[in-house]
Design an enzyme around this catalytic site. Structure first.
Site, PDB file in Angstrom:
ATOM      1  N   ILE A  92      -0.397   3.740  -1.479  1.00 52.70           N
ATOM      2  CA  ILE A  92      -0.853   4.186  -2.787  1.00 52.70           C
ATOM      3  C   ILE A  92      -1.406   2.984  -3.539  1.00 52.70           C
ATOM      4  O   ILE A  92      -0.760   1.946  -3.625  1.00 52.70           O
ATOM      5  CB  ILE A  92       0.290   4.834  -3.577  1.00 52.70           C
ATOM      6  CG1 ILE A  92       0.791   6.093  -2.859  1.00 52.70           C
ATOM      7  CG2 ILE A  92      -0.157   5.186  -4.999  1.00 52.70           C
ATOM      8  CD1 ILE A  92       1.982   6.751  -3.513  1.00 52.70           C
ATOM      9  N   CYS A  93      -2.613   3.117  -4.061  1.00 52.49           N
ATOM     10  CA  CYS A  93      -3.260   2.091  -4.870  1.00 52.49           C
ATOM     11  C   CYS A  93      -3.434   0.805  -4.057  1.00 52.49           C
ATOM     12  O   CYS A  93      -3.870   0.839  -2.921  1.00 52.49           O
ATOM     13  CB  CYS A  93      -2.477   1.874  -6.163  1.00 52.49           C
ATOM     14  SG  CYS A  93      -3.386   1.017  -7.462  1.00 52.49           S
TER      15      CYS A  93
END
Length: 318
Positions: A92-93
């Site tokens: 994520i990210c």
């Protein structure tokens, strides 16, 4: 946020019987208290030993350290654990930097937060970086954009594992949109209409119950009393998609729901979802999902969703 959303989404996904579908555990190279950039720490009870047995491993962002990573520069124990994971690995990210540093993204397509994408591409030239999407699914390895795109990634994982109905229920409970395709733009110029600027939301609301009809761009523009050109420009500014791309995504979502929940023939599903013919539906499924409608139905009506114990007990480690 990245850590909390994993527990909130995967940690609350349930089968129709009420049983939890994922056992979510938080782990770290060294268990214990972990400093954050907020005014509170996080306690990780588990170490890297749980990663090997996980069906899914999610790496969340550590903005303070991720962007300083280079190829081969990851902690050796963490790199070995990620490379040795038996299940799929997702980020994520800027967690994408961690996967790239471990060598898991070499030769693959990936994304990260749009503000970090240029650095990501320069640092890891072996990775094909797509900075314009919410998430990328490469099968064994998945990456997503900024924090909120982690919600889309988690819902995508739930949908892939257990079907649209389960993912929609999780989204409903969490009060988030049930489905944004990974290919949607991550940076939308006008996510909230400016004061006194006409929005295209009424056209979207009008179209949803009419997906089976042969809707045209002119039909949608007429709902907002706009010219086709103005409507198309503002639609893309607000959603990151063209009107026809958005319409196709909604029709695919409707077709998936019908394949999971009904015994309709492929031709009937195609008609009710707005694709017209079974051949058109098959073409869009192949392009959008990489499988045929029949194979998709077999997954979620056969050995997938609703198959009892075989559909339960997936582990998700973050």
């Amino acid at each position: 946020m990245e850590l909390g959303l994993v527990h909130q989404l995967l940690g609350t996904a349930r089968a129709a019987s009420g049983e939890l579908l994922y056992d979510v555990r938080t782990c770290a190279p060294r268990p214990g208290m972990i400093r954050t950039d907020a005014d509170f720490p996080i306690h990780a009870e588990h170490g890297l030993d749980v990663v090997a047995a996980a069906d899914t491993v999610l790496v969340i962002a550590s903005h303070e350290s991720d962007e300083g990573l280079t190829p081969g520069g990851l902690d050796a124990d963490l790199a070995a654990a990620l490379r040795g994971a038996a299940g799929r690995v997702a980020a994520i990210c800027t967690g994408s930097f961690v996967l790239a540093a471990a060598g898991l993204l070499d030769g693959r397509r990936a994304t990260t937060h749009w503000m970090s994408a240029d650095l990501f591409a320069r640092t890891f030239p072996a990775v094909t970086v797509d900075a314009d999407v919410l998430y990328v699914d490469e099968g064994e390895v998945l990456t997503s954009a900024g924090e909120a795109a982690g919600i889309d990634l988690c819902l995508h994982l739930i949908r892939s594992d257990h079907g649209s109905a389960v993912a929609a229920e999780v989204a409903r409970r969490t009060v988030v949109p049930p489905h944004r395709e990974g290919g949607q733009a991550q940076y939308i110029r006008r996510p909230v209409p400016e004061p006194r600027l006409t929005s295209t939301s009424e056209a979207r609301a009008w179209a949803l119950p009419r997906l089976a009809e042969p809707l045209t761009l002119a039909d949608l523009a007429a709902v907002e009393s706009m010219s086709v050109r103005t409507f198309s420009r503002r639609f893309r500014e607000e959603t990151g998609l063209t009107p026809m791309q958005w319409l196709t995504q909604r029709r695919l979502e409707r077709a998936r729901e019908l394949l999971e929940a009904t015994d309709h023939t492929i031709d009937r599903v195609a008609t009710e979802a707005g694709f017209g013919t079974g051949a058109s539906l098959r073409q869009h499924f192949a392009l959008g999902l990489g499988v045929s409608p029949g194979a998709y139905r077999a997954t979620f009506r056969g050995s997938g969703v609703g198959a009892g114990a075989d559909a339960l007990g997936d582990d998700a480690h973050v």
